[in-house]
Design a protein around this motif. Structure first.
Motif, PDB file in Angstrom:
ATOM      1  N   ILE A   1      25.465  20.327 -39.521  1.00 28.52           N
ATOM      2  CA  ILE A   1      24.913  19.079 -38.662  1.00 28.52           C
ATOM      3  C   ILE A   1      25.279  19.204 -37.261  1.00 28.52           C
TER       4      ILE A   1
ATOM      5  N   ASN B   1      17.126  14.136 -38.021  1.00 27.27           N
ATOM      6  CA  ASN B   1      17.269  15.566 -37.910  1.00 27.27           C
ATOM      7  C   ASN B   1      16.536  16.068 -36.595  1.00 27.27           C
TER       8      ASN B   1
ATOM      9  N   TYR C   1      22.203  12.955 -40.791  1.00 20.19           N
ATOM     10  CA  TYR C   1      22.279  12.987 -39.336  1.00 20.19           C
ATOM     11  C   TYR C   1      22.257  11.658 -38.677  1.00 20.19           C
TER      12      TYR C   1
END
Length: 576
Positions: free
Chosen positions: A147, A312, A397
């Motif tokens: 991430i 994302n 995210y």
């Protein structure tokens, strides 16, 4: 502005100083460990608050602080039901498991199984633990790395290696005590960061939006539906799956998983061990409720501030460079219109305080969700056509996006330290337990000769280091699942029910012997894996939480059946 450039020198300073202080303090504090008792059981001098915080820190990985707010952002508070079984499990473990472990003075949970059954059952159970926990250790490193690399542009492999090496330094040098003393500081960093983030989100809401109105807005879109009493297997998280499946998962995890057992085996006395676990049981559900509430408040924040159609950044970048770019831009324009309409509705709600506007807010959010789902389908098509790995599910995210784009300098570094501290704390416990189990249950038991303390400490350090390197390698080749926090729980659920069943057979079914348990455990593990795969491919409907109960029930039933057959066969031979 590039995400990487959002980290000012103050953020880098806070992040670096926090992590290095924890690592160096852990290595320095435990530099005098000289024997196996000190290295593997921390000298048996841990107080209850150290045990409680260590147990919590072991379970609360970076995945908890990355995935859980995103889970609440998309699906609401219902995930908290997953933890309803924890307090029940804590009471059972305090009454049954702890007195037994303490009386036998075991280093690992699996030593007890040899005393009760035989060596092969102990070895099999230890191997089942090593397989699932070894995989989980790699994921706890990989989760924050994938991430942070996507959002900040950092090199993924390098991040995996850095996180792994930081953990290895103090875990190998200081053993169990190093893990415990650092986890207290890591939990302090984690709680401080999360509370600051929560109150900042509240402060960012418009003047007319009180906390209660924020809850109303969240509730209008179904985010505050905490309890689901339905018996439907269609719903993954219900009160019943939490109380039944969650209890069995928690019993397995806290009672038989060496990464947790080792935390309370370091206790000064049975009383300290019990108080530490009760402390965890009382605090666990409120802690998870609070983390989910942070995610819900992030959802409310984005009612007043525009958000990406997919959180994302790698997914958005891939689509913008594809043939679907114009279609994706059209969806963004539709989302912007919905946001503007919703803003008008919310302003009227603030002015009039009329509850009817919450229904309109809910309809607007449903339309927004439909747009997000269409965006995911486009991302999926791009991934398929370009034959690349692109994560369409952006739950993991959401929170990191909020942190990087809305928190002031310095606090961004602190929240990143929260995420990495959580990764380090859970990974350290896992490596510590993997090294201990390999040393005591496989190496020492099968080495065939008596060895001194110094040799065993060196062996423990070597195996801890080896598992650390393996965890880094697993992290480097891992791929994202639907949601990281679910992935770890799925891995656990595939193995934990079987292992718990073996322990319950040992505790409560005295007539069942080693051969029956060993055969039953192998058959059960194959059945559970088959059930999980059948569910994944939609041949059956069995949410993963129920695998804990099913695995436990199956191994007990099969072992009792095999033992009865063996006994019957023995009686027939005697009569002949």
């Amino acid at each position: 502005m590039d995400a990487l450039n959002k980290l000012a020198w103050l953020d880098w300073t806070v992040l670096s100083v926090t992590l290095l202080t924890i690592v160096l303090y852990g290595a320095w504090k435990t530099r005098k460990n000289k024997n196996v008792q000190d290295y593997l059981k921390g000298g048996n001098d841990s107080k209850w608050w150290t045990i409680g915080l260590s147990v919590m820190a072991t379970q609360a990985s970076a995945i908890t602080f990355l995935s859980t707010p995103g889970q609440a952002f998309h699906d609401g508070m219902g995930f908290v039901q997953f933890y309803f079984g924890v307090p029940i499990a804590m009471v059972v473990i305090c009454m049954v498991f702890i007195p037994l472990y303490h009386r036998l003075k075991v280093y690992t949970a699996y030593e007890f199984l040899e005393n009760r059954f035989d060596l092969k059952t102990r070895t099999l159970t230890a191997i089942l633990f090593l397989v699932q926990r070894g995989l989980a250790a790699g994921i706890t490193i990989f989760a924050p790395a994938i991430i942070l690399s996507a959002v900040l542009g950092w090199n993924l492999t390098l991040l995996n290696i850095i996180i792994g090496i930081l953990v290895i330094i103090y875990t190998v040098s200081g053993g169990t005590k190093a893990v415990s003393v650092t986890q207290k500081h890591q939990m302090a960093v984690i709680f401080t960061g999360m509370f600051i983030a929560f109150f900042l989100i509240i402060s960012y809401l418009p003047d007319g939006i009180t906390f209660s109105k924020a809850l109303d807005i969240a509730g209008a879109s179904g985010k505050m539906e905490v309890l689901d009493f339905s018996f439907s297997l269609e719903n993954r998280y219900t009160v019943w799956s939490g109380l039944i499946g969650g209890t069995f998962l928690a019993l397995s995890y806290f009672g038989t998983d060496q990464s947790q057992v080792q935390r309370y085996l370091s206790g000064k006395s049975i009383k300290e061990m019990r108080m530490g676990l009760i402390f965890n049981g009382l605090l666990k559900v409120p802690m998870q409720f609070f983390i989910l509430l942070v995610g819900v408040m992030v959802f409310v924040f984005y009612q007043f501030n525009s958000s990406p159609i997919n959180f994302n950044p790698k997914a958005e970048e891939a689509v913008s460079n594809s043939a679907y770019a114009s279609k994706y831009e059209t969806l963004k324009a539709e989302q912007e219109k919905i946001f503007n309409d919703k803003e008008t509705i919310i302003n009227k709600y603030i002015e009039t305080n009329d509850a009817k506007y919450t229904d309109y807010i809910a309809l607007a959010n449903e339309a927004d969700q439909d747009i997000r789902e269409e965006a995911k389908q486009i991302i999926k098509k791009v991934a398929e056509e370009t034959n690349t790995k692109i994560e369409t599910n952006d739950k993991d995210y959401v929170f990191i996006h909020f942190i990087l784009n809305n928190l002031p300098k310095g606090l961004i570094g602190l929240l990143l330290a929260v995420i990495l501290s959580a990764a380090m704390s859970s990974t350290a416990s896992e490596l510590n337990a993997l090294g201990s189990t390999t040393t005591m249950d496989l190496y020492k038991r099968n080495v065939g000769k008596e060895v001194d303390d110094l040799h065993m400490v060196k062996a423990s350090k070597f195996f801890t280091l080896a598992w650390g390197v393996l965890a880094i390698l697993i992290a480097c080749v891992a791929h994202l699942a639907d949601n990281l926090i679910q992935l770890v729980n799925i891995i656990g659920s595939i193995f934990y029910g079987n292992v718990l069943g073996i322990f319950l057979l040992a505790f409560f079914f005295k007539f069942v012997k080693g051969n029956a348990v060993f055969i039953g455990a192998i058959i059960t593990q194959l059945i559970v894996i088959a059930l999980y795969l059948l569910n994944e491919y939609n041949y059956i409907n069995l949410p993963y939480l129920w695998l804990n109960f099913v695995g436990c029930a199956i191994v007990i039933a099969i072992a009792i059946l095999i033992q009865s057959m063996l006994k019957s066969d023995t009686i027939n031979k005697t009569q002949e």
